[in-house]
Write an enzyme that holds these catalytic residues in place. Sequence first.
Site, PDB file in Angstrom:
ATOM      1  N   ILE A  59       0.827  -1.196   0.000  1.00 19.25           N
ATOM      2  CA  ILE A  59       0.000   0.000   0.000  1.00 19.25           C
ATOM      3  C   ILE A  59       0.867   1.253   0.000  1.00 19.25           C
ATOM      4  O   ILE A  59       0.573   2.237  -0.688  1.00 19.25           O
ATOM      5  CB  ILE A  59      -0.957  -0.017   1.202  1.00 19.25           C
ATOM      6  CG1 ILE A  59      -2.017  -1.105   0.996  1.00 19.25           C
ATOM      7  CG2 ILE A  59      -1.627   1.345   1.403  1.00 19.25           C
ATOM      8  CD1 ILE A  59      -2.843  -1.412   2.214  1.00 19.25           C
ATOM      9  N   TYR A 107       0.309  -7.862  15.996  1.00 16.27           N
ATOM     10  CA  TYR A 107       0.166  -6.917  14.893  1.00 16.27           C
ATOM     11  C   TYR A 107      -1.077  -6.047  15.103  1.00 16.27           C
ATOM     12  O   TYR A 107      -1.020  -4.814  14.970  1.00 16.27           O
ATOM     13  CB  TYR A 107       0.059  -7.671  13.573  1.00 16.27           C
ATOM     14  CG  TYR A 107      -0.253  -6.790  12.387  1.00 16.27           C
ATOM     15  CD1 TYR A 107       0.741  -6.032  11.785  1.00 16.27           C
ATOM     16  CD2 TYR A 107      -1.553  -6.701  11.883  1.00 16.27           C
ATOM     17  CE1 TYR A 107       0.454  -5.210  10.705  1.00 16.27           C
ATOM     18  CE2 TYR A 107      -1.848  -5.885  10.808  1.00 16.27           C
ATOM     19  CZ  TYR A 107      -0.840  -5.145  10.217  1.00 16.27           C
ATOM     20  OH  TYR A 107      -1.132  -4.327   9.158  1.00 16.27           O
ATOM     21  N   LYS A 159      -1.292  -1.903  15.548  1.00 15.90           N
ATOM     22  CA  LYS A 159      -2.063  -0.994  14.701  1.00 15.90           C
ATOM     23  C   LYS A 159      -3.062  -0.174  15.525  1.00 15.90           C
ATOM     24  O   LYS A 159      -3.286   1.006  15.248  1.00 15.90           O
ATOM     25  CB  LYS A 159      -2.786  -1.784  13.607  1.00 15.90           C
ATOM     26  CG  LYS A 159      -1.864  -2.551  12.669  1.00 15.90           C
ATOM     27  CD  LYS A 159      -0.810  -1.674  12.025  1.00 15.90           C
ATOM     28  CE  LYS A 159      -1.355  -0.791  10.919  1.00 15.90           C
ATOM     29  NZ  LYS A 159      -0.275  -0.056  10.222  1.00 15.90           N
TER      30      LYS A 159
END
Length: 303
Positions: free
Chosen positions: A26, A175, A179
């Site tokens: 991304i 993870y 975030k």
Amino acid sequence: MTHWDVHHPPRADSKTFLVTGANAGIGYFVAEQLAGTGATVLLGTRNTAKADSAMTSIRSQVPDAKLGHLRLDLSDLSSIKSSVDTLGIERLDAVVCNAGVLLEGQPRRETAEGHELTFATNHLGHFVLVHQLMPLLEAAEAGRVVTTGSFVGKSAELDLEDLQSKRDYQPKRTYGRSKLAQMLFAFELDRRLRAAGSTVLSVVDHPGGALDSLTPPRPVHATSGGWKFPAGLLLQGKDAGAWPAVRAVLDPDVRGGEMFGPRVFGMRGEPRLEPVRGKLADTALAARLWTASVGLTGVEVTR
């Protein structure tokens, strides 16, 4: 807000943007799309060869792209200041805090400074980076910190007593927590910037569900094949996953503390303004995380 055309964003010829993790995924498409506006785009990555490949790929799509590379290792907190010192610019209009790692199928790892690697790279590294960049962002007319969160981060549970995942480490859960920490940091940052009377805005974006198999090929990104139907009905490619970050950087109507994500169920489609609620709106949790992050890094982001 006015309608946002993802294929015709406003020009940004005189501006300079930094995108972390811009050599692939991304982050690459964020850099490519921002380069198409005429801005100077700096790719913040560890690997110079991969950055060179990414810049070659961007120029295959945007021949007149103005690009540069900042060698940046977010997992090495002590190196970030010296990296920023090499920029040689007077102002920075936006930083897109996009880089992140998911160590799926691997045991827990620590950085040389003793931090769990995922949390250090995804959250602590960006915390330190924004601290170092703040004078350059303040020097811009209206600097922006754009933090790329994750759909999975919304449902994560942050354990402030175990931010380093020393107990029962699970890669995907770690993870998700990292975030969530990034998004909480971004919202708390904006509150502190507003209280300080700063012109810098802090904004959050998330890409929804972005798959390799739905992503157009680039020299640095070959699609992995696989079934595009029915995934294409619910998810999207990484090029579209970049749209919320690009809007957060460029849209003149953006306000600090806002969040942008895909229009369709938060998973695919053009970027739209999303409500900030649940854990993301927990100001007490965000303030406690901020204090913990200061303790772990030794820096205070706002001035």
